[in-house]
Design an enzyme around this catalytic site. Structure first.
Site, PDB file in Angstrom:
ATOM      1  CB  CYS A   1      72.388  91.022  29.947  1.00  0.00           C
ATOM      2  SG  CYS A   1      71.665  92.581  30.438  1.00  0.00           S
TER       3      CYS A   1
ATOM      4  CB  CYS B   1      71.864  93.606  27.415  1.00  0.00           C
ATOM      5  SG  CYS B   1      72.822  93.865  28.916  1.00  0.00           S
TER       6      CYS B   1
END
Length: 102
Positions: free
Chosen positions: A30, A33
């Site tokens: 991600c 993230c």
């Protein structure tokens, strides 16, 4: 210090924690993230002794993500007395997380 949270240690580290706990739901693939991670690391140092910080890899701990209805990552959940009291989804500025922490 950041705690890697799993199904096995979640109750001890989050539910039974005397301190508020900021939990970062993330995954290695991600991009957002990865952008948020250094901010969470900074906050862990800044709030040491006041707020515990933990991270949950949603790929390794899908049940924990489902338990708290995490559908998008990164998601930050703030727990107090074992209950989620505040939530932030996506990449947000450090100041917004600080405000969430009170």
């Amino acid at each position: 210090m950041i705690v890697e949270l799993t199904q096995d240690n979640f109750e001890a580290e989050v539910t039974n924690s005397a301190l508020p706990v900021l939990v970062d739901f993330w995954a290695s693939w991600c991009g957002p993230c990865k952008m948020l991670s250094p901010v969470v690391d900074e906050l862990a140092k800044q709030y040491e002794g006041k707020v515990k910080v933990g991270k949950i890899n949603v790929d390794e701990q899908p049940r924990l993500a489902m338990n708290y209805s995490v559908q998008s990552i990164p998601t930050l959940l703030l727990f107090k007395d074992g209950q989620p009291v505040n939530k932030s989804v996506g990449v947000v500025p450090k100041a917004a997380i600080e405000q969430m922490l009170g």
